[in-house]
Design an enzyme around this catalytic site. Structure first.
Site, short mmCIF file in Angstrom:
data_model
loop_
_atom_site.label_atom_id
_atom_site.label_comp_id
_atom_site.label_asym_id
_atom_site.label_seq_id
_atom_site.Cartn_x
_atom_site.Cartn_y
_atom_site.Cartn_z
N ASP A 63 138.28 -12.73 49.41
CA ASP A 63 137.28 -13.10 48.41
C ASP A 63 137.76 -12.85 46.98
O ASP A 63 138.82 -12.22 46.76
CB ASP A 63 135.96 -12.36 48.67
CG ASP A 63 136.15 -10.88 48.98
OD1 ASP A 63 137.23 -10.33 48.67
OD2 ASP A 63 135.23 -10.27 49.52
N ASN A 132 125.71 -2.69 53.00
CA ASN A 132 124.68 -3.49 53.67
C ASN A 132 125.23 -4.26 54.88
O ASN A 132 124.58 -5.14 55.41
CB ASN A 132 124.03 -4.47 52.68
CG ASN A 132 125.02 -5.49 52.13
OD1 ASN A 132 126.18 -5.51 52.53
ND2 ASN A 132 124.57 -6.33 51.22
N HIS A 134 127.99 -6.20 54.87
CA HIS A 134 128.70 -7.45 54.61
C HIS A 134 130.19 -7.30 54.90
O HIS A 134 130.76 -6.21 54.83
CB HIS A 134 128.44 -7.98 53.18
CG HIS A 134 129.07 -7.24 52.06
ND1 HIS A 134 128.36 -6.79 50.97
CD2 HIS A 134 130.36 -6.88 51.81
CE1 HIS A 134 129.17 -6.20 50.12
NE2 HIS A 134 130.40 -6.24 50.60
N GLU A 139 127.11 -11.99 52.78
CA GLU A 139 125.96 -11.11 52.64
C GLU A 139 124.95 -11.32 53.79
O GLU A 139 124.94 -12.38 54.42
CB GLU A 139 125.26 -11.41 51.30
CG GLU A 139 126.11 -11.11 50.07
CD GLU A 139 126.11 -9.64 49.69
OE1 GLU A 139 126.10 -8.77 50.59
OE2 GLU A 139 126.14 -9.34 48.48
C1 GLP Z 1 133.35 -5.57 48.44
C2 GLP Z 1 134.33 -6.54 49.09
C3 GLP Z 1 134.42 -6.35 50.56
C4 GLP Z 1 134.54 -4.88 50.87
C5 GLP Z 1 133.28 -4.19 50.46
C6 GLP Z 1 133.29 -2.71 50.74
O1 GLP Z 1 132.10 -6.09 48.22
N1 GLP Z 1 134.03 -7.90 48.83
O2 GLP Z 1 135.51 -7.09 51.07
O3 GLP Z 1 134.76 -4.69 52.24
O4 GLP Z 1 133.11 -4.37 49.08
O5 GLP Z 1 133.84 -2.02 49.68
P1 GLP Z 1 134.30 -0.54 49.72
O6 GLP Z 1 135.45 -0.49 50.63
O7 GLP Z 1 134.67 -0.22 48.31
O8 GLP Z 1 133.14 0.25 50.21
#
Ligand code: GLP
Length: 233
Positions: A63, A132, A134, A139
Site C-alpha cells: 500500500d 482494527n 486491517h 479496512e
Molecule cells: C498500516 C499499514 C498496514 C500495517 C498496519 C499496522 O496501516 N497500512 O500494512 O500492517 O498499519 O501497523 P503497525 O505495524 O505499525 O501496527
C-alpha cells in the site's frame, strides 16, 4: 495455519526474517510482497544483517498513502528505501510500491494488479495487522475488497497512524491498497503481530468467524500462513 508465539519483538522479528530468508535462498528470484508499519521494522533489520542476495528479487508493496510523494518521509516508498531497499542489493527498478501521486487511481490500481499477474504472482507476502484487524489498508466493512483500490481510511486507522506524523491533521485520509485477492493468491504468507493491544483482535481473526468486519480473518482460508506474534510490550 501455523502460529509461532514468541517472548519478544526481537524474537518475532528474527523468526519472520528466517522465513523470508528461507524463501530467498530456496528461490533467489522470488517475488516478495512487502509491508510497512512498525511491525516489520525489526524483521527488515534482521534481513539486512543476514547479508542475503537480493539481486534477483522483485518486490511489490501492499500500500501507499494517497497524496504523498515518494520523497515524503511519511510515504511508504520512503519507508521501504530507508528500512530495506537502500540497505541490500535489490535492484530499485524491481521494487514496486503504488504511486501515491497518481492522477488516475483507478487505472493505476488496475495496472498494479496486472503487474502482479505479469510477475507470476507473489511467492511470499509479509503482512502486519492494524489495531482494527486491517491488512494492507483493507479496512473493516461489509464486503472484502477484491483488487487494488483507493481506500478512505477509518478514523481509528488515522488515529493509530498519527504517531508517525507531526499531527493527526497531516495523516492522509486516503490510501491505495492491494486487495485481498492479490494477498490471498500469494503462495505463502507471514503475518507479524506484536503488542498487547492486538492480542484479542488476533485471537478473533484466527479463531472467530471469517468476516469482512475483521479483514485479517480471511487468512483462515489461506493454505500456507505462518503467524509470528508476541504480546509483551
Ligand atoms: C498500516 C499499514 C498496514 C500495517 C498496519 C499496522 O496501516 N497500512 O500494512 O500492517 O498499519 O501497523 P503497525 O505495524 O505499525 O501496527
Amino acid at each position: 495455519m501455523k502460529v509461532i508465539k514468541t517472548n519478544s519483538y526481537q524474537e518475532t522479528s528474527q523468526k519472520a526474517a528466517e522465513i523470508v530468508a528461507e524463501q530467498i535462498k530456496s528461490k533467489p528470484d522470488s517475488v516478495l510482497g512487502l509491508a510497512t508499519g512498525s511491525s516489520p521494522i525489526g524483521m527488515y533489520d534482521e534481513l539486512v544483517k543476514m547479508d542475503l542476495d537480493f539481486s534477483k528479487i522483485t518486490s511489490v508493496n501492499l500500500d501507499e498513502y494517497y497524496g504523498l510523494a515518494p520523497e515524503n518521509d511519511q510515504s511508504y516508498r520512503y519507508f521501504m528505501n530507508e528500512h530495506l531497499f537502500d540497505r541490500v542489493n535489490i535492484r530499485k527498478e524491481c521494487t514496486f510500491v503504488p504511486d501515491g501521486l497518481t492522477a488516475d487511481p483507478e487505472k493505476h490500481c488496475a495496472e498494479y494488479d496486472q503487474k502482479i499477474i505479469d510477475l507470476g504472482g507473489i511467492d511470499l507476502q509479509v503482512l502486519g495487522m492494524g489495531l482494527n484487524g486491517h491488512i494492507g489498508f483493507n479496512e473493516p466493512g461489509e464486503s472484502f475488497p477484491v483488487g487494488t483500490h483507493l481506500v478512505t481510511l477509518e478514523e481509528s486507522t488515522i488515529e493509530a497512524n498519527s504517531r508517525f506524523f507531526a499531527s493527526k491533521e497531516e495523516v492522509p485520509t486516503q490510501a491505495l491498497s492491494m486487495g485481498l485477492k492479490q494477498i490471498m493468491n500469494s503462495r505463502k504468507i507471514v503475518l507479524i503481530v506484536h503488542g498487547k493491544a492486538k492480542e484479542a483482535t488476533l485471537e478473533k481473526a484466527l479463531n472467530g468467524p471469517v468476516t469482512p468486519h475483521l479483514p485479517a480473518s480471511i487468512l483462515q482460508l489461506h493454505p500456507d500462513v505462518t503467524v509470528v506474534c508476541s504480546f509483551n510490550e
